[in-house]
Design an enzyme around this catalytic site. Sequence first.
Site, mmCIF file in Angstrom:
data_model
loop_
_atom_site.group_PDB
_atom_site.id
_atom_site.type_symbol
_atom_site.label_atom_id
_atom_site.label_comp_id
_atom_site.label_asym_id
_atom_site.label_seq_id
_atom_site.Cartn_x
_atom_site.Cartn_y
_atom_site.Cartn_z
ATOM 1 N N ASP A 91 0.863 -1.171 0.000
ATOM 2 C CA ASP A 91 0.000 0.000 0.000
ATOM 3 C C ASP A 91 0.906 1.229 0.000
ATOM 4 O O ASP A 91 2.115 1.137 0.245
ATOM 5 C CB ASP A 91 -0.911 -0.008 1.229
ATOM 6 C CG ASP A 91 -2.167 0.827 1.029
ATOM 7 O OD1 ASP A 91 -2.184 1.687 0.121
ATOM 8 O OD2 ASP A 91 -3.142 0.621 1.770
ATOM 9 N N TRP A 92 0.337 2.387 -0.274
ATOM 10 C CA TRP A 92 1.141 3.597 -0.434
ATOM 11 C C TRP A 92 1.802 3.968 0.894
ATOM 12 O O TRP A 92 1.125 4.203 1.893
ATOM 13 C CB TRP A 92 0.268 4.719 -0.968
ATOM 14 C CG TRP A 92 0.300 4.830 -2.474
ATOM 15 C CD1 TRP A 92 0.493 5.981 -3.197
ATOM 16 C CD2 TRP A 92 0.180 3.787 -3.453
ATOM 17 N NE1 TRP A 92 0.489 5.696 -4.553
ATOM 18 C CE2 TRP A 92 0.302 4.362 -4.735
ATOM 19 C CE3 TRP A 92 0.000 2.406 -3.364
ATOM 20 C CZ2 TRP A 92 0.246 3.626 -5.911
ATOM 21 C CZ3 TRP A 92 -0.065 1.657 -4.539
ATOM 22 C CH2 TRP A 92 0.056 2.264 -5.781
#
EC number: 3.2.1.21
Length: 767
Positions: free
Chosen positions: A232-233
């Site tokens: 995920d970011w």
Amino acid sequence: MGEICPRREDFDIDYILKNASLLEKVSLLAGYDFWHTAPLPRFNVPSVRVSDGPNGVRGTKFFDGVRAACLPCGTGLAATWDQSLLYDAGVLIGQECLAKGAHCWLVPTVCIQRSPLGGRGFESFAEDPYATGKLAAAYIRGAQSTGVISTIKHFAANDQEHERISVNAVMSERALREVHLLPFQIAIADSAPGAVMTCYNKVNGQHLSESKEMLDGLLRREWGWKGLIMSDWFGTYSTAEALNAGLGLEMPGTTRLRGPLLELAISSRKVSRATLDERARTVLEFVQRARKAEVSAVESTRDFPEDRRLNRKLAADSIVLLKNESGLLPLNPQTLTSVALIGPNMKTAAFCGGGSASLQPYYSTSPYQGITSQLPPGVEVLYETGATSYAFIPELEASEVRTPEGQPGLRMRFYRDPPSVQERRVLMGFSNPELDRLFYADIEAELIAPATGPFQFGLAVYGSASLFLNDQLIIDNTTVQRGGTFFFGKGTLEETATVDLVQGQSYQIKVQFASGPSSKLVKPGVVNFGGGAGRLGMVQVVDPERAIARAVEAAKRADITILGVGLTRDHESEGFDRSHMDLPPAVASLVTAVLDVAPDAILLTQSGTPFSMLPWADLVKTHLHAWFGGNELGNGIADVLFGVVNPSGKLPLSFPRRIEDTPTYLNFGSERGQVTYGEGIYVGYKLLRKSPTSCALSIRARFVVHLLCVLRFDGRHRVRYTECSKLGRRGRSGSSPAVYRGRSNNVVNRTSHQGAQRISKGGFAAR
């Protein structure tokens, strides 16, 4: 749609792995920028674009992006229980990706909503893992049929926003596998998504992005999955540990934990060359597959009539009829002379939730617009807001202000230096290379007061900011800051000020802003997206008692009253969880006051996840529940109200009367960095047996008269039933029978799994 991006010649993965330098291989394992993978020009490996958006394709901008189709939220799609319809929705999403130049769609979300309070609960499908897996698989198959890659997320148990990057989700092996991993297992087996995104949180003591047991052991070896694993970011927390565990791609770029750090890990033999090649291969295979999608060369739009028709069907088929005790629905518009449309959600098009779900839609239709468009000429419409329901003061609209040059909107100027520096130089644009991480901006506009009376201004910020009106400081969100939910939970509480304005008079607005590093807040467990953000709002102050009194008077005068209340993306969003299940304070008072004078009023509620229906739950006779319904929200609602469509939606989530009645009441949210899944396998309806998840009615009052269940030789079940209807009226007809499958007489307690499929019957209801 724009011009198709030309394809490059294919590349040979084995040749690249044999001949690429260490630095080139390392560069593949992190994003090039926020939305693109890194290219290898020497080997003809292109950069491919990814795009987020659980209900639409946002493109490459958080704010003011290219307009897009907005579909109903995940729980709304799940309420249709229609896998073929979700396949069609996925096709539309895939086509939107192609128009936005995106090779990869960072969706769907399949984490189970173990609590009604989870901020992103509306993004996922259902509280039942089997139903979630099947519905997600159909969505993925539809999207990938266009050539776009789908990314299933967030692996796994990413079901709360509170301290989401640090919280440790502690659960039994059985709960992990039977509830929280099962949706991934089913969807991966049934649809083969091109990528899996890891979650922010820990599970049983270890971040999933660096868990060799979960990534290499379970996902790769046990499930046999071969695709890309990406973070995920900003959800990569280590270099060697994450790479050795199986994490192929760190996102976004530029890298924080790979690059030189990975080169050091390789030279110190913490990561082997063989492991580097394995991870590089998964990225190259991902790029090779993604590059075949015929994406647009530029971000463009494709707002076609057939897309609107599909979106309208999605909105209508998701609506759930919870009560029709007086048989009031469907309404016949030809018999109406006056209609009262009341409530804060009536003219508000709550088409999507917040956070990653937010986007710029091609258009939106509010319930008010949809309903009035189907009323004959001459019907008197009595509209009253009745109550306010916003969590943030509504944003200033461009039409309400003008720049110093006289254009609609605000003027924003960027600087490297603070206002105290004499003769600052203006830098053009937010992405100017001369801007440091700490930068400054002045936002200016002229406001012409729309009315006389008190107006409330609001200012929330990630960074710091002060608001001046006619050169007088009215809000200081710089000197002392209080933590709030703004900007994915990274920002401040919205600070407010009330000012008396005179209609037609001019007022000068100025905001002095400093970017993220100037923030005084320290928030553990919150993702840092960098940059900065601010929100400026203004609204006329309304006396709540007078607003309710006007709504009551309208309800008394009208033939029919439709009351629209609920939540919006201010309340349900990535970045924070709700602290309670209640609707905004004045809303409950509005509902009870209107029902007191108009007991047959139709209640229309909106939300993505459950909310409390007390104290009016037993008072209302006619109740429809809509979700964050996308572009066609208002039209879908009107189609159901007026009998164009028979409501066949079923609740994919249990709606408890009180938060105290939920299995997770005592164990939701991070406490000293940990949350214990004390409910085990008994999530939602599995504990609340007396309130089945798929509860709903149909206008046509169907009932089953024959039921036969046969176990076939191949182990599958066939259920055959005969359905009758007491009412018949022209319009689209259908039903979504829900089937619960389980075992009886077990030594070990077992729960049922839920499945359903919509059955359509053409233009008339069966009689």
